[in-house]
Design a protein around this motif. Structure first.
Motif, PDB file in Angstrom:
ATOM      1  N   ARG A 177       0.833  -1.208   0.000  1.00  0.00           N
ATOM      2  CA  ARG A 177       0.000   0.000   0.000  1.00  0.00           C
ATOM      3  C   ARG A 177       0.864   1.253   0.000  1.00  0.00           C
ATOM      4  NH1 ARG A 177      -4.481   2.793   0.865  1.00  0.00           N
ATOM      5  NH2 ARG A 177      -4.599   4.370   2.480  1.00  0.00           N
ATOM      6  N   THR A 178       1.906   1.276   0.825  1.00  0.00           N
ATOM      7  CA  THR A 178       2.797   2.434   0.884  1.00  0.00           C
ATOM      8  C   THR A 178       3.471   2.673  -0.467  1.00  0.00           C
ATOM      9  OG1 THR A 178       3.186   2.031   3.231  1.00  0.00           O
ATOM     10  CG2 THR A 178       4.789   3.422   2.086  1.00  0.00           C
ATOM     11  N   ALA A 179       3.960   1.602  -1.084  1.00  0.00           N
ATOM     12  CA  ALA A 179       4.614   1.726  -2.393  1.00  0.00           C
ATOM     13  C   ALA A 179       3.629   2.185  -3.463  1.00  0.00           C
ATOM     14  CB  ALA A 179       5.244   0.395  -2.794  1.00  0.00           C
ATOM     15  N   THR A 180       2.416   1.668  -3.427  1.00  0.00           N
ATOM     16  CA  THR A 180       1.409   2.046  -4.417  1.00  0.00           C
ATOM     17  C   THR A 180       1.030   3.508  -4.277  1.00  0.00           C
ATOM     18  OG1 THR A 180       0.522  -0.195  -4.418  1.00  0.00           O
ATOM     19  CG2 THR A 180      -0.909   1.524  -5.273  1.00  0.00           C
ATOM     20  N   LEU A 181       0.838   3.966  -3.040  1.00  0.00           N
ATOM     21  CA  LEU A 181       0.494   5.371  -2.821  1.00  0.00           C
ATOM     22  C   LEU A 181       1.636   6.298  -3.228  1.00  0.00           C
ATOM     23  CD1 LEU A 181      -1.448   5.202   0.569  1.00  0.00           C
ATOM     24  CD2 LEU A 181      -2.382   5.473  -1.733  1.00  0.00           C
ATOM     25  N   ARG A 197       1.662   6.398  -7.012  1.00  0.00           N
ATOM     26  CA  ARG A 197       0.537   7.200  -7.494  1.00  0.00           C
ATOM     27  C   ARG A 197       0.824   8.687  -7.298  1.00  0.00           C
ATOM     28  NH1 ARG A 197      -4.864   5.487  -4.987  1.00  0.00           N
ATOM     29  NH2 ARG A 197      -4.448   3.671  -6.270  1.00  0.00           N
ATOM     30  N   ALA A 198       1.429   9.052  -6.164  1.00  0.00           N
ATOM     31  CA  ALA A 198       1.748  10.455  -5.896  1.00  0.00           C
ATOM     32  C   ALA A 198       2.783  10.975  -6.892  1.00  0.00           C
ATOM     33  CB  ALA A 198       2.258  10.610  -4.467  1.00  0.00           C
ATOM     34  N   ARG A 199       3.787  10.139  -7.204  1.00  0.00           N
ATOM     35  CA  ARG A 199       4.785  10.551  -8.200  1.00  0.00           C
ATOM     36  C   ARG A 199       4.134  10.740  -9.559  1.00  0.00           C
ATOM     37  NH1 ARG A 199       7.868   6.457  -5.856  1.00  0.00           N
ATOM     38  NH2 ARG A 199       7.501   5.131  -7.662  1.00  0.00           N
ATOM     39  N   ARG A 200       3.252   9.829  -9.927  1.00  0.00           N
ATOM     40  CA  ARG A 200       2.576   9.901 -11.223  1.00  0.00           C
ATOM     41  C   ARG A 200       1.668  11.125 -11.286  1.00  0.00           C
ATOM     42  NH1 ARG A 200      -0.651   4.762 -13.174  1.00  0.00           N
ATOM     43  NH2 ARG A 200       1.183   3.791 -12.292  1.00  0.00           N
ATOM     44  N   PHE A 212      -7.634 -12.640   4.668  1.00  0.00           N
ATOM     45  CA  PHE A 212      -8.252 -11.760   3.673  1.00  0.00           C
ATOM     46  C   PHE A 212      -8.790 -10.498   4.338  1.00  0.00           C
ATOM     47  CE2 PHE A 212      -9.569 -15.648   0.879  1.00  0.00           C
ATOM     48  CZ  PHE A 212      -8.242 -15.973   0.713  1.00  0.00           C
ATOM     49  N   THR A 213      -9.407 -10.662   5.502  1.00  0.00           N
ATOM     50  CA  THR A 213      -9.935  -9.525   6.245  1.00  0.00           C
ATOM     51  C   THR A 213      -8.814  -8.541   6.574  1.00  0.00           C
ATOM     52  OG1 THR A 213     -11.629 -10.934   7.236  1.00  0.00           O
ATOM     53  CG2 THR A 213     -11.201  -8.838   8.312  1.00  0.00           C
ATOM     54  N   ALA A 214      -7.704  -9.052   7.058  1.00  0.00           N
ATOM     55  CA  ALA A 214      -6.573  -8.192   7.422  1.00  0.00           C
ATOM     56  C   ALA A 214      -6.034  -7.448   6.204  1.00  0.00           C
ATOM     57  CB  ALA A 214      -5.472  -9.030   8.061  1.00  0.00           C
ATOM     58  N   ALA A 215      -5.898  -8.142   5.090  1.00  0.00           N
ATOM     59  CA  ALA A 215      -5.387  -7.502   3.869  1.00  0.00           C
ATOM     60  C   ALA A 215      -6.342  -6.401   3.398  1.00  0.00           C
ATOM     61  CB  ALA A 215      -5.178  -8.540   2.774  1.00  0.00           C
ATOM     62  N   LEU A 216      -7.645  -6.649   3.464  1.00  0.00           N
ATOM     63  CA  LEU A 216      -8.624  -5.636   3.058  1.00  0.00           C
ATOM     64  C   LEU A 216      -8.590  -4.417   3.975  1.00  0.00           C
ATOM     65  CD1 LEU A 216     -11.739  -7.762   2.057  1.00  0.00           C
ATOM     66  CD2 LEU A 216     -10.380  -6.298   0.573  1.00  0.00           C
ATOM     67  N   LEU A 217      -8.434  -4.646   5.261  1.00  0.00           N
ATOM     68  CA  LEU A 217      -8.366  -3.525   6.195  1.00  0.00           C
ATOM     69  C   LEU A 217      -7.147  -2.658   5.919  1.00  0.00           C
ATOM     70  CD1 LEU A 217      -9.452  -5.279   9.508  1.00  0.00           C
ATOM     71  CD2 LEU A 217     -10.710  -3.497   8.292  1.00  0.00           C
ATOM     72  N   VAL A 218      -5.995  -3.287   5.713  1.00  0.00           N
ATOM     73  CA  VAL A 218      -4.777  -2.526   5.432  1.00  0.00           C
ATOM     74  C   VAL A 218      -4.898  -1.804   4.089  1.00  0.00           C
ATOM     75  CG1 VAL A 218      -2.302  -2.720   4.949  1.00  0.00           C
ATOM     76  CG2 VAL A 218      -3.285  -3.958   6.858  1.00  0.00           C
ATOM     77  N   ALA A 219      -5.446  -2.482   3.096  1.00  0.00           N
ATOM     78  CA  ALA A 219      -5.621  -1.852   1.781  1.00  0.00           C
ATOM     79  C   ALA A 219      -6.567  -0.664   1.868  1.00  0.00           C
ATOM     80  CB  ALA A 219      -6.149  -2.870   0.778  1.00  0.00           C
TER      81      ALA A 219
END
Length: 171
Positions: A58-62, A65-68, A126-133
């Motif tokens: 998530r951190t890398a994706t954000l 996205r911010a750079r883009r 799956f629940t944990a991954a969705l919460l973090v995402a």
């Protein structure tokens, strides 16, 4: 000494998790307390790894996205030239029943409710991954997922243990 390790490994598997792993351990003759701790430990270890990995993704994706977004020049649709490509509309894939149920839990009860009721809809991993995402902080997800894993594993452990007592005392 190998049985608790096998139960911990089983607890780390989605859809098996602590609930089924502890039941197998108790029915297999393992002390209920040892089975519960091993199953919950394996489940939590897996959730911890998934939360850590999801948080980094998530951190890398954000950041990407911010750079883009910083490089992108906004285009007013009325000022487009004839050679500007039209952006195709994106199709949205409908969510699964489990994911819809999870979102209802999250909207209605927040992170504690989604963590505690999430196992009724989908695996804790799956629940944990969705919460973090979704942007929930890593420590908060780990706290509530840990509580949920302990609670559900304890319920399963006690249920399996009581079932054994009833079967052997009645029969």
């Amino acid at each position: 000494m190998v049985q608790p390790l096998v139960i911990a490994l089983a607890g780390a598997v989605p859809f098996v998790e602590g609930e089924l792993a502890t039941t197998v351990g108790v029915l297999g003759g393992l002390n209920p307390i040892v089975a519960g701790i091993a199953a919950a430990g394996g489940n939590f270890l897996c959730v911890f790894l998934i939360v850590t990995l999801s948080s980094r993704v998530r951190t890398a994706t954000l950041a990407r996205r911010a750079r883009r977004e910083a490089v992108r020049v906004p285009v007013n649709p009325t000022e487009r030239g004839s050679d500007a490509p039209e952006e195709p509309p994106t199709k949205v894939k409908p969510d699964s029943k489990g994911k819809e149920r999870f979102r209802r839990y999250l909207d209605r009860y927040g992170v504690p409710g989604a963590s505690l009721l999430g196992p009724l809809a989908m695996p804790t991993q799956f629940t944990a991954a969705l919460l973090v995402a979704g942007g929930v902080s890593k420590p908060r997800v780990l706290l509530w997922q840990g509580i949920a894993i302990i609670l559900w594993t304890a319920i399963s452990t006690v249920s399996a243990w009581l079932a054994l007592i009833v079967v052997y005392n009645v029969g």
